[in-house]
Scaffold this motif. Sequence first.
Motif, PDB file in Angstrom:
ATOM      1  N   PRO A 307      -4.664  -3.296  41.578  1.00 52.89           N
ATOM      2  CA  PRO A 307      -5.018  -1.883  41.825  1.00 52.89           C
ATOM      3  C   PRO A 307      -6.294  -1.743  42.662  1.00 52.89           C
ATOM      4  O   PRO A 307      -6.398  -0.836  43.497  1.00 52.89           O
ATOM      5  CB  PRO A 307      -5.206  -1.315  40.415  1.00 52.89           C
ATOM      6  CG  PRO A 307      -4.377  -2.191  39.537  1.00 52.89           C
ATOM      7  CD  PRO A 307      -4.464  -3.549  40.134  1.00 52.89           C
ATOM      8  N   LEU A 308      -7.231  -2.604  42.426  1.00 51.48           N
ATOM      9  CA  LEU A 308      -8.480  -2.565  43.191  1.00 51.48           C
ATOM     10  C   LEU A 308      -8.209  -2.802  44.675  1.00 51.48           C
ATOM     11  O   LEU A 308      -8.739  -2.092  45.542  1.00 51.48           O
ATOM     12  CB  LEU A 308      -9.461  -3.608  42.650  1.00 51.48           C
ATOM     13  CG  LEU A 308     -10.817  -3.706  43.365  1.00 51.48           C
ATOM     14  CD1 LEU A 308     -11.581  -2.390  43.232  1.00 51.48           C
ATOM     15  CD2 LEU A 308     -11.640  -4.863  42.805  1.00 51.48           C
ATOM     16  N   MET A 309      -7.365  -3.815  44.958  1.00 49.36           N
ATOM     17  CA  MET A 309      -7.028  -4.104  46.352  1.00 49.36           C
ATOM     18  C   MET A 309      -6.233  -2.973  46.983  1.00 49.36           C
ATOM     19  O   MET A 309      -6.463  -2.627  48.155  1.00 49.36           O
ATOM     20  CB  MET A 309      -6.237  -5.412  46.413  1.00 49.36           C
ATOM     21  CG  MET A 309      -7.024  -6.640  46.015  1.00 49.36           C
ATOM     22  SD  MET A 309      -8.482  -6.877  47.067  1.00 49.36           S
ATOM     23  CE  MET A 309      -7.710  -7.114  48.669  1.00 49.36           C
ATOM     24  N   MET A 310      -5.313  -2.364  46.232  1.00 53.08           N
ATOM     25  CA  MET A 310      -4.516  -1.258  46.770  1.00 53.08           C
ATOM     26  C   MET A 310      -5.402  -0.065  47.115  1.00 53.08           C
ATOM     27  O   MET A 310      -5.194   0.595  48.136  1.00 53.08           O
ATOM     28  CB  MET A 310      -3.442  -0.851  45.763  1.00 53.08           C
ATOM     29  CG  MET A 310      -2.370  -1.916  45.533  1.00 53.08           C
ATOM     30  SD  MET A 310      -1.484  -2.365  47.062  1.00 53.08           S
ATOM     31  CE  MET A 310      -0.686  -0.809  47.461  1.00 53.08           C
ATOM     32  N   ASP A 311      -6.395   0.217  46.255  1.00 55.68           N
ATOM     33  CA  ASP A 311      -7.317   1.315  46.544  1.00 55.68           C
ATOM     34  C   ASP A 311      -8.089   1.042  47.829  1.00 55.68           C
ATOM     35  O   ASP A 311      -8.276   1.947  48.673  1.00 55.68           O
ATOM     36  CB  ASP A 311      -8.286   1.512  45.387  1.00 55.68           C
ATOM     37  CG  ASP A 311      -7.603   2.114  44.156  1.00 55.68           C
ATOM     38  OD1 ASP A 311      -6.500   2.657  44.308  1.00 55.68           O
ATOM     39  OD2 ASP A 311      -8.197   2.002  43.055  1.00 55.68           O
ATOM     40  N   LEU A 331       0.291  -9.118  47.903  1.00 55.04           N
ATOM     41  CA  LEU A 331      -0.343  -9.285  46.610  1.00 55.04           C
ATOM     42  C   LEU A 331       0.624  -9.925  45.620  1.00 55.04           C
ATOM     43  O   LEU A 331       1.771  -9.525  45.505  1.00 55.04           O
ATOM     44  CB  LEU A 331      -0.823  -7.928  46.063  1.00 55.04           C
ATOM     45  CG  LEU A 331      -1.829  -7.173  46.950  1.00 55.04           C
ATOM     46  CD1 LEU A 331      -2.157  -5.825  46.311  1.00 55.04           C
ATOM     47  CD2 LEU A 331      -3.059  -8.005  47.162  1.00 55.04           C
ATOM     48  N   THR A 332       0.122 -10.937  44.934  1.00 52.12           N
ATOM     49  CA  THR A 332       0.934 -11.573  43.891  1.00 52.12           C
ATOM     50  C   THR A 332       0.949 -10.682  42.657  1.00 52.12           C
ATOM     51  O   THR A 332      -0.096 -10.190  42.211  1.00 52.12           O
ATOM     52  CB  THR A 332       0.344 -12.942  43.525  1.00 52.12           C
ATOM     53  OG1 THR A 332       0.321 -13.744  44.717  1.00 52.12           O
ATOM     54  CG2 THR A 332       1.180 -13.639  42.464  1.00 52.12           C
ATOM     55  N   ALA A 333       2.115 -10.490  42.114  1.00 53.42           N
ATOM     56  CA  ALA A 333       2.247  -9.618  40.944  1.00 53.42           C
ATOM     57  C   ALA A 333       1.613 -10.273  39.712  1.00 53.42           C
ATOM     58  O   ALA A 333       1.568 -11.492  39.586  1.00 53.42           O
ATOM     59  CB  ALA A 333       3.716  -9.327  40.686  1.00 53.42           C
TER      60      ALA A 333
END
Length: 339
Positions: A307-311, A331-333
């Motif tokens: 979530p941090l990377m998506m933001d 991104l690896t799940a």
Amino acid sequence: IMNAQGQITHYVAVKEDITDRKRLDTAEREQRALAEALRDTAAALNSTLHLADLFERILDNVGRVVAHDTTSIMLIDSTRETAYMTQAHERGPAHSVQTHPLQRVAIRELATLQRMIETGRPVLIPDTAADPTWVVRAEATWQRSYLGAPMIVQGQVMGFLNINSATPGFYTREHAERLQAFADQAAVALNNALLYDQVQRNSAELEQRVAQRTRELTAANERLTELDRLKDDFVSRISHELRTPLTSIRIYLELLEHGKPEKQVKYKDILNRESVRLQMLIEDLLHIQRIGDDDYVGQIQAVKVNPLMMDLLAERADAARDRQLNVCHDLTAELPLAA
């Protein structure tokens, strides 16, 4: 008859005179030999400041002053309640040296030592078997005549020089005076050697302390260098972290003014999010400043990386498109929490 008696009287007088002259000559030779022996031994004793060498020289030279079967040196320790044999503790016939482990004795238990401390004079025991104060050692029952002299420096007894003979009645008062003269010289030499030994030990201790302090200062300097490096790295990182939201704010303020009107709401949301992020960074800095305080309680919270990377990617998507840049991500799940 009177003439014969006169001749006999004259003969006796002449013989007595000759005997007196021989006695005086013998005494003079002995005094001269003693003076030479004391002079030579003084030179030998004062030519070294090393304790082990000095002990050897004392044991080697005392026989020039007083004959003996064995001799030993004892020193009084700092408590002044016990005395101990030196390393080269006893020299016997044919210059054989017995080196025993360090032996300590209570002075009050040996009457000979106690008397020398109290009087500052030699102690002579003509026949140890007849002296009730003599302490017999199992390995030295052969000792039948004893002579000891205190070694005195500045009015204080620092040790004892002991000699023994297997012959009862071997030592006389003249021997005692001779031994005391030698002990006086030995005391001066020993005192100088002990002072030198103390200076050497103090010097070695000081060198060790200086070396230890140098190591501590070197380690402290290395820590300061590392802290300085960490400080520079921290300033560089925090500058980058502060610059990022500020750059975003500046970009979206420009987009808010010149961008598409239908995206102004989105621009405002991003501006609000970046301002909140900047505020959080400033608060984090204030927390870091309080880390050294006694009442500070840190709070570490785990976060999800995806979530941090998506933001972060969403925040910069529009800026990238405006500059005709493609931002790709993979991104690896289910990544583990980061703390």
